[in-house]
Design a protein around this motif. Structure first.
Motif, PDB file in Angstrom:
ATOM      1  N   TYR A 276       0.858  -1.178   0.000  1.00 34.19           N
ATOM      2  CA  TYR A 276       0.000   0.000   0.000  1.00 34.19           C
ATOM      3  C   TYR A 276       0.893   1.226   0.000  1.00 34.19           C
ATOM      4  N   VAL A 277       0.514   2.235  -0.789  1.00 35.87           N
ATOM      5  CA  VAL A 277       1.339   3.439  -0.912  1.00 35.87           C
ATOM      6  C   VAL A 277       0.615   4.709  -0.495  1.00 35.87           C
ATOM      7  N   ARG A 278      -0.710   4.617  -0.316  1.00 38.32           N
ATOM      8  CA  ARG A 278      -1.465   5.810   0.055  1.00 38.32           C
ATOM      9  C   ARG A 278      -2.809   5.391   0.628  1.00 38.32           C
ATOM     10  N   GLU A 279      -3.318   6.194   1.541  1.00 32.34           N
ATOM     11  CA  GLU A 279      -4.616   5.921   2.140  1.00 32.34           C
ATOM     12  C   GLU A 279      -5.432   7.211   2.175  1.00 32.34           C
ATOM     13  N   LEU A 280      -6.680   7.112   1.719  1.00 35.74           N
ATOM     14  CA  LEU A 280      -7.586   8.253   1.696  1.00 35.74           C
ATOM     15  C   LEU A 280      -8.872   7.843   2.409  1.00 35.74           C
ATOM     16  N   HIS A 281      -9.526   8.787   3.052  1.00 40.66           N
ATOM     17  CA  HIS A 281     -10.799   8.449   3.678  1.00 40.66           C
ATOM     18  C   HIS A 281     -11.690   9.670   3.804  1.00 40.66           C
ATOM     19  N   ASP A 282     -12.985   9.375   3.840  1.00 44.56           N
ATOM     20  CA  ASP A 282     -13.993  10.393   4.096  1.00 44.56           C
ATOM     21  C   ASP A 282     -15.156   9.706   4.797  1.00 44.56           C
ATOM     22  N   ASP A 283     -16.268  10.408   4.944  1.00 43.32           N
ATOM     23  CA  ASP A 283     -17.412   9.840   5.657  1.00 43.32           C
ATOM     24  C   ASP A 283     -18.019   8.631   4.939  1.00 43.32           C
ATOM     25  N   ALA A 284     -17.799   8.518   3.643  1.00 40.77           N
ATOM     26  CA  ALA A 284     -18.395   7.425   2.877  1.00 40.77           C
ATOM     27  C   ALA A 284     -17.564   6.147   2.935  1.00 40.77           C
TER      28      ALA A 284
ATOM     29  N   HIS B 134     -13.234   4.377   2.715  1.00 32.97           N
ATOM     30  CA  HIS B 134     -11.785   4.501   2.644  1.00 32.97           C
ATOM     31  C   HIS B 134     -11.282   3.997   1.300  1.00 32.97           C
ATOM     32  N   ALA B 135     -10.143   4.505   0.901  1.00 30.51           N
ATOM     33  CA  ALA B 135      -9.479   4.047  -0.309  1.00 30.51           C
ATOM     34  C   ALA B 135      -8.019   3.782   0.039  1.00 30.51           C
ATOM     35  N   LEU B 136      -7.549   2.604  -0.345  1.00 29.04           N
ATOM     36  CA  LEU B 136      -6.162   2.211  -0.122  1.00 29.04           C
ATOM     37  C   LEU B 136      -5.511   1.995  -1.483  1.00 29.04           C
ATOM     38  N   VAL B 137      -4.581   2.847  -1.835  1.00 27.79           N
ATOM     39  CA  VAL B 137      -3.891   2.754  -3.114  1.00 27.79           C
ATOM     40  C   VAL B 137      -2.713   1.791  -2.944  1.00 27.79           C
ATOM     41  N   PHE B 138      -2.567   0.886  -3.925  1.00 27.52           N
ATOM     42  CA  PHE B 138      -1.492  -0.094  -3.824  1.00 27.52           C
ATOM     43  C   PHE B 138      -0.730  -0.212  -5.134  1.00 27.52           C
ATOM     44  N   GLU B 139       0.458  -0.804  -5.020  1.00 30.48           N
ATOM     45  CA  GLU B 139       1.274  -1.168  -6.166  1.00 30.48           C
ATOM     46  C   GLU B 139       1.614  -2.635  -6.021  1.00 30.48           C
ATOM     47  N   ALA B 140       1.716  -3.332  -7.137  1.00 31.59           N
ATOM     48  CA  ALA B 140       2.040  -4.756  -7.121  1.00 31.59           C
ATOM     49  C   ALA B 140       2.529  -5.158  -8.498  1.00 31.59           C
ATOM     50  N   LYS B 141       2.887  -6.427  -8.620  1.00 32.41           N
ATOM     51  CA  LYS B 141       3.254  -7.005  -9.902  1.00 32.41           C
ATOM     52  C   LYS B 141       2.420  -8.256 -10.123  1.00 32.41           C
TER      53      LYS B 141
ATOM     54  N   THR C  44      -0.878  -0.475 -10.647  1.00 34.39           N
ATOM     55  CA  THR C  44      -1.345   0.363  -9.554  1.00 34.39           C
ATOM     56  C   THR C  44      -2.820   0.076  -9.396  1.00 34.39           C
ATOM     57  N   GLY C  45      -3.269   0.004  -8.162  1.00 33.82           N
ATOM     58  CA  GLY C  45      -4.668  -0.276  -7.920  1.00 33.82           C
ATOM     59  C   GLY C  45      -5.166   0.445  -6.694  1.00 33.82           C
ATOM     60  N   CYS C  46      -6.450   0.274  -6.445  1.00 31.39           N
ATOM     61  CA  CYS C  46      -7.060   0.904  -5.283  1.00 31.39           C
ATOM     62  C   CYS C  46      -8.165   0.009  -4.747  1.00 31.39           C
ATOM     63  N   ASP C  47      -8.144  -0.209  -3.443  1.00 31.84           N
ATOM     64  CA  ASP C  47      -9.227  -0.887  -2.735  1.00 31.84           C
ATOM     65  C   ASP C  47     -10.135   0.197  -2.170  1.00 31.84           C
ATOM     66  N   PHE C  48     -11.391   0.190  -2.590  1.00 34.59           N
ATOM     67  CA  PHE C  48     -12.386   1.120  -2.053  1.00 34.59           C
ATOM     68  C   PHE C  48     -13.240   0.340  -1.057  1.00 34.59           C
ATOM     69  N   LEU C  49     -13.269   0.780   0.194  1.00 33.16           N
ATOM     70  CA  LEU C  49     -13.930   0.050   1.270  1.00 33.16           C
ATOM     71  C   LEU C  49     -15.078   0.850   1.862  1.00 33.16           C
TER      72      LEU C  49
ATOM     73  N   VAL D 174     -12.386  -3.018  -6.197  1.00 30.93           N
ATOM     74  CA  VAL D 174     -10.979  -2.911  -6.565  1.00 30.93           C
ATOM     75  C   VAL D 174     -10.881  -2.438  -8.012  1.00 30.93           C
ATOM     76  N   MET D 175     -10.001  -1.494  -8.230  1.00 36.72           N
ATOM     77  CA  MET D 175      -9.693  -1.023  -9.580  1.00 36.72           C
ATOM     78  C   MET D 175      -8.190  -1.145  -9.777  1.00 36.72           C
ATOM     79  N   VAL D 176      -7.781  -1.512 -10.998  1.00 33.50           N
ATOM     80  CA  VAL D 176      -6.356  -1.610 -11.317  1.00 33.50           C
ATOM     81  C   VAL D 176      -6.084  -1.027 -12.694  1.00 33.50           C
ATOM     82  N   ARG D 177      -4.846  -0.638 -12.900  1.00 34.84           N
ATOM     83  CA  ARG D 177      -4.385  -0.129 -14.174  1.00 34.84           C
ATOM     84  C   ARG D 177      -2.921  -0.472 -14.321  1.00 34.84           C
ATOM     85  N   PRO D 178      -2.316  -0.508 -15.440  1.00 38.55           N
ATOM     86  CA  PRO D 178      -2.882  -0.312 -16.767  1.00 38.55           C
ATOM     87  C   PRO D 178      -3.592  -1.575 -17.269  1.00 38.55           C
TER      88      PRO D 178
END
Length: 136
Positions: free
Chosen positions: A59-67, A69-76, A83-88, A101-105
């Protein structure tokens, strides 16, 4: 705040801890499947497999609000970086009710889809075993 518990469980590759944080009716929205998966057993089985497919996960970044959390990650996946993000989203008990979960590219997402697709029968079998153990 519940997110550090999930983050710590994932970073420790602790499937029991991850599963304990899932609501019974959790919904998993995959980056590579068209329909969501519903219920703790199938989501736990997916998590158990994806932690084996992802290499160098962090995990490289964490964001949150009242709705939620989002955890941004990197992997292979193989030799492809993603790069991806877990929205919880959580219920009032702090259990995860929605995990998107969303990932790119795209090329890495396709590799993830192929790797998880190759494991799908085993994922379904594991989910059935988990559902059976939940019933006892």
């Amino acid at each position: 705040m519940p997110t550090p518990d999930f983050r710590a469980a994932v970073e420790a590759r602790d499937l029991d801890a991850m599963t304990a944080l899932l609501a019974d009716d959790v919904v998993f929205r995959s980056p590579v499947a068209h329909k969501p998966y519903e219920g703790r057993p199938i989501v736990a089985a997916i998590l158990a497999n994806v932690i084996e497919v992802f290499e160098d996960f962090r995990y490289v970044r964490e964001l949150h609000d009242d709705a939620g959390h989002a955890l941004v990650f990197e992997a292979k996946v193989g030799d492809l970086s993603l790069t991806g993000c877990d929205f919880l989203e959580y219920d009032d008990r702090g259990l995860i009710t929605d995990l998107m979960v969303m990932v790119r590219p795209l090329r890495a997402a396709e590799a993830l889809a192929a790797a998880m697709g190759a494991r799908f029968d085993g994922i379904v079998e594991m989910a059935a075993q988990l559902a059976g153990s939940d019933a006892h």
